[in-house]
Design a protein around this motif. Structure first.
Motif, PDB file in Angstrom:
ATOM      1  N   TYR B 156     -32.215  62.955   4.998  1.00  0.00           N
ATOM      2  CA  TYR B 156     -33.441  62.150   4.974  1.00  0.00           C
ATOM      3  C   TYR B 156     -34.474  62.729   4.004  1.00  0.00           C
ATOM      4  N   LEU B 161     -36.134  60.703   1.078  1.00  0.00           N
ATOM      5  CA  LEU B 161     -37.565  60.815   0.751  1.00  0.00           C
ATOM      6  C   LEU B 161     -37.763  61.379  -0.651  1.00  0.00           C
ATOM      7  N   PRO B 167     -37.866  49.316  -0.348  1.00  0.00           N
ATOM      8  CA  PRO B 167     -37.196  48.039  -0.076  1.00  0.00           C
ATOM      9  C   PRO B 167     -36.743  47.367  -1.374  1.00  0.00           C
ATOM     10  N   ARG B 188     -31.083  53.423   4.948  1.00  0.00           N
ATOM     11  CA  ARG B 188     -31.239  52.093   5.551  1.00  0.00           C
ATOM     12  C   ARG B 188     -32.622  51.897   6.174  1.00  0.00           C
ATOM     13  N   LEU B 189     -33.285  52.975   6.546  1.00  0.00           N
ATOM     14  CA  LEU B 189     -34.621  52.855   7.146  1.00  0.00           C
ATOM     15  C   LEU B 189     -35.621  52.234   6.181  1.00  0.00           C
ATOM     16  N   PHE B 190     -35.324  52.271   4.882  1.00  0.00           N
ATOM     17  CA  PHE B 190     -36.244  51.727   3.881  1.00  0.00           C
ATOM     18  C   PHE B 190     -35.746  50.414   3.270  1.00  0.00           C
ATOM     19  N   SER B 191     -34.736  49.813   3.859  1.00  0.00           N
ATOM     20  CA  SER B 191     -34.299  48.474   3.472  1.00  0.00           C
ATOM     21  C   SER B 191     -33.959  48.295   1.993  1.00  0.00           C
ATOM     22  N   PRO B 192     -33.148  49.188   1.439  1.00  0.00           N
ATOM     23  CA  PRO B 192     -32.683  48.923   0.083  1.00  0.00           C
ATOM     24  C   PRO B 192     -31.804  47.678   0.080  1.00  0.00           C
ATOM     25  N   THR B 299     -40.525  62.868  13.054  1.00  0.00           N
ATOM     26  CA  THR B 299     -40.221  61.452  12.798  1.00  0.00           C
ATOM     27  C   THR B 299     -38.823  61.102  13.284  1.00  0.00           C
ATOM     28  N   LYS B 302     -38.583  60.620  16.960  1.00  0.00           N
ATOM     29  CA  LYS B 302     -39.038  59.288  17.392  1.00  0.00           C
ATOM     30  C   LYS B 302     -37.945  58.255  17.166  1.00  0.00           C
ATOM     31  N   LEU B 303     -37.310  58.333  16.015  1.00  0.00           N
ATOM     32  CA  LEU B 303     -36.308  57.317  15.680  1.00  0.00           C
ATOM     33  C   LEU B 303     -35.089  57.422  16.589  1.00  0.00           C
ATOM     34  N   ASN B 306     -35.890  56.200  20.069  1.00  0.00           N
ATOM     35  CA  ASN B 306     -36.098  54.754  20.080  1.00  0.00           C
ATOM     36  C   ASN B 306     -34.815  53.992  19.743  1.00  0.00           C
ATOM     37  N   GLN B 308     -33.229  53.984  16.906  1.00  0.00           N
ATOM     38  CA  GLN B 308     -33.209  53.444  15.548  1.00  0.00           C
ATOM     39  C   GLN B 308     -32.207  54.161  14.642  1.00  0.00           C
TER      40      GLN B 308
END
Lengths: 349, 349, 349, 349
Positions: B156, B161, B167, B188-192, B299, B302-303, B306, B308
């Motif tokens: 990540y 990052l 996106p 995938r978290l940033f929707s490429p 972070t 959290k993911l 959740n 994600q």
């Protein structure tokens, strides 16, 4: 009109050629009032840039006066004094919309004196004139303004801004020729604590001091890494700027950098360099390359108008426009002549 | 207690060793509940990391239960379930204050299973425990949480990052081993718009599809550059992530990038690569390297809490803590066994 | 020992109080060598800060010498000369890990002279001493260094960095008291083209010129908006810094800004302001607020060591440590006395 | 041709008007194939936008087919299917060069249906056509593409990107009308952990769930602050997006934010709001405002082509182009009719 024409490797002449005419409605014809020679022009003359062919007028930097505009030009009119930028921008393509004009996909980029005829002439045709010229600010001499055509935005964008220089930084500039000096001048705008100039020629290091370097290293006889480490608790420079364009200088810049630091390459390279990933993979290093986009030209125009950058400091030799052969000779022997930038201006009597 | 001990190149054993004790007041002793093996451990076993010497307990990833804390530990108490991060942080040095914990100058960084004894044992001593562990969130299985000790923050931070994925981007990931898969999962978290996995093994490319790659290229028989160019109007990928650690894969990543794009190197390299500055100087490329800092762990917690990120997707093999020799065997033959991550857990009978 | 003690609104005394002792193992006791008074202390004395109760020693800025350290302090030892920052940082909480120390959730933040006893005393207890003090650099006078305890990082972080000042910018600073002057001093590090100081007192505007403002506006008799528009083609300032803390000055800063500009609020406000969203919704404006975090202290230490910021310029009055009552009197009548910062130093007879 | 013409407050008609013609060489005439109504059009009809005068054709969103181009248009030709953006860009001014097209100083910005005739007609004249239209990607329905004319870039740029949404964030969206839904749709591209929709109408909150909100709060009967605090350890939302345009909703968004958080205002406001600086000065808050620039349109085109955003989800009602009076009626009574976006398409029989 007269123009400096390339006739193949090591061949150039101050020839009679036709005056350029409007070819597209967004063109302007600009009368050249001041023009200079770039290190890139010397590369072209050696035959290193095959896209430049016999008959091409060289030059990609000028200050001039608009002579004629196409019907699609909105913001210029005959008589306007303008800076002709080294980068031409279509203004509509993907990269131009991002301000990345140097990568223009719509027919711009670096084309003057490269893919089309350039500025080393009495007149030049400037495509996409609205996006490729800037109105001259009041009170700035043509010669000084001319330094914004290429050298100052190149050092500022590709060296200083790409490098992310911040107040308090230790900045190492490898190479103290004109482009390295431009990076030094630009770096000072962000108040680094130290600017270290590194070169093998003492005369260039002297110039670096004049431009604002506070430490100079002649790496033909001094150990640059040792000096940088002694200043930085052994960590290395925050930002290292490569301003030569050969493998050794890039590799030195990469070696000088601290963990988390930036290497900003400005140099035009003709061969690959070695990237020491076996030591650098772990060092959190950022390396950037780039061709100038000239997106910073509006900022630099404010700074030069306001007296915050002394662009005239680059100019070591002055000639009339018809003295191009001599000017090339002096500029190409910079080691002996001490030439940084030579400027040729239209005789007005 | 029992521990997996390195005894020089190609020598390891599941030995009886003394249980660790508090050495500094900021230490914690953590009972290991779940632990895994990293590709780096295989490098160590080959003798590639000379800082690791005979007698060292290996391992830098664990989930465990706090057994004992030094008097200077503020935020942990015996009985707390914690993630033990691969990176130890003094919390006070220049780099820790910037969140650049991997470069810690105060005695931290990557030290577990490297400079001090590691996590492949029944108990481990964790220095600077307040800054080097994270409370386990409720409802997350130990095995899943364990993936946040190294592989997920590495992919990540250093891939996603550092690469600046946005996106709509086209992202090329060179290498579809565990670290490449981690970069794919994070990307995938940033929707490429497209994630292209490139590898020479079809089994790894299959895994890449499971992790979210929509295009796979076996570059032992397909032309990666041609595929990437066909997707990008000939420009190249927005972001290319190197996830192997050899010159050829870095050079491929660099070749795939568009003007203005980012090459994010994650791989651990043992030798230099060739940097083709003769074509890249003009391309406005950014290249980054880095060791994980684990600043993203909050972070990622959290993911994972959740739902994600499906961290469990990495885990192909499960063992008891005493089966370390077998687990190493299976992990080291990943090509045959299909191992991505093998997890060893304390038997609780 | 002696200390300046708050005894309720408008009541203070230079009292005999017990010398502080180590309460937590991360505490240090620091002997105060130089200390100053902040505008915030005057607010406290008016009774505006109810968290400050009778018996509290005031003050959150000091330079001193370490007298004693708790067993958990790693980086300090008795005899070390240190800067005591206005912000105390636990170093481990969510916000400290982001460098947002002012928002510390672990017992730090602004606590000195607020929630615990402060620095206006012969000795002060500093919690989390490793993260809340900085070693004094060689060659910097105590008095100058003291300006890095609060005023300089506040102006730099909350004004200059939050405002995103860039070379060539037009910067408007509303309020030319000490904090506005600090913002002006910090702004110069980024080479803006114009720094406009706005105040109702000519004496403060004179000081602003000394600190680097090139344009001053007395808005008791001049139209600030008209002047700013005349400098900016009617667009407004690139960055406007609010340095007072009342609705009118915030609203003026917001009015002065260009489309796409930044309003950086530094002032400590006691009542709401009106936000003219009916005109601002369309203007692409960014507004920031903040308490200083002191993450910039390492940078400022480099700049002060290197002579790049003349911190001593703030100091208008010098006293011995026992002259606190007089120093408060002079500082509280700044309009008459011209006081910017008053410094009290330990008598070393 | 036919067009929807404004005739003063509360007066509109589907009138016969002359077909537009090329006025400047950079104009295009576009035949309208699909068009919609914006909440802003309802404001205009109430007389709230005095710049719109009697006789103006309304509308600033369309998908159409190029009918005719001026001689200066480079990238369009008759027959091209295009998206007509709500923002027109001269492409050469200071703000256009920064991608800040909404603030265009060269005659663009939001002009369609405002300062010049708009898109709610059979044909529309589009100035600066090269910079103000986008080629329709293959395989995207006109109706879906139409959502990229205004609502999607507005929610994405002014809400999502200005707010700086990151993976794992808690995002509060105040107002679940079409623009709030657009922000919700855009927010999901960055993988926040929670998207909280807040509104007083249960029907809109139902829609918010369909668009991706995982938590809904009806703040006519629930305490939004309490819910947000319960999710965030009492700290507040990472990002709060205002999507209504009245003081109360802005003030709620500002109240919901955590220290260090972002408030992104999208709403079009008609009166001032109260900014509670007495609590916010210390909170490290960033507040942004803005008119859409449409710099994100190329990204959104990739996402819609790739099926990553389901733009059609906005469309609740379909009409023929001649049914404008009825479409306005249904759209203006959204509370009863459940209208989000109504689309009118050219009958092709």
């Amino acid at each position: 009109m007269k123009a400096l024409v390339y006739h193949g490797p090591n061949q150039k002449a101050w020839d009679d050629v036709p005056k350029p005419t409007i070819l597209a409605d967004t063109d302007a014809i600009v009368r050249v009032d001041a023009v200079t020679i770039c290190g890139t022009d010397l590369h072209i003359l050696k035959g290193d840039v095959p896209a430049v062919t016999d008959g091409r007028i060289l030059g990609h930097e000028a200050v001039g006066t608009v002579d004629e505009v196409g019907s699609g030009v909105k913001n210029l009119k005959p008589g306007d004094k303008v800076l002709v930028s080294c980068i031409t921008a279509c203004g509509s393509c993907r990269f131009c919309r991002e301000g990345r004009y140097g990568q223009c996909l719509g027919g711009g980029g670096w084309i003057l004196g490269h893919k089309i005829d350039g500025t080393q002439a009495e007149y030049v045709r400037v495509p996409f004139a609205d996006n490729s010229t800037y109105p001259a600010p009041a009170g700035v001499a043509d010669e000084d303004l001319l330094m914004l055509a290429d050298i100052l935005p190149t050092g500022y964008e590709i060296g200083v801004l790409n490098g992310g220089i911040r107040p308090g930084d230790v900045v190492a500039v490898v190479g103290a020729g004109p482009i390295g000096l431009s990076a030094i001048m630009g770096a000072r705008l962000f108040s680094p604590s130290h600017i270290i100039a590194i070169d093998k020629a003492d005369t260039r290091l002297e110039a670096a001091k004049q431009f604002g370097a506070d430490i100079t290293i002649n790496n033909s006889r001094e150990d640059a890494l040792a000096v940088v480490h002694s200043l930085t608790d052994g960590l290395g420079a925050d930002v290292a700027i490569e301003a030569v364009g050969v493998p050794a200088t890039f590799e030195l810049a990469a070696e000088l950098i601290r963990p988390g630091g930036h290497v900003a390459n400005i140099g035009v390279h003709g061969e690959p360099a070695t990237l020491h990933l076996e030591t650098m993979w772990i060092k959190d290093v950022t390396i950037t390359t780039g061709l100038v986009d000239t997106y910073s030209t509006p900022t630099l125009l404010k700074l030069i108008s306001n007296g915050q950058i002394a662009a005239g400091q680059f100019i070591t030799h002055h000639y009339g426009l018809h003295d191009f052969i001599e000017a090339y000779d002096v500029f190409s022997r910079a080691g002996e002549t001490g030439a940084l930038k030579v400027v040729l201006t239209r005789q007005t009597n």
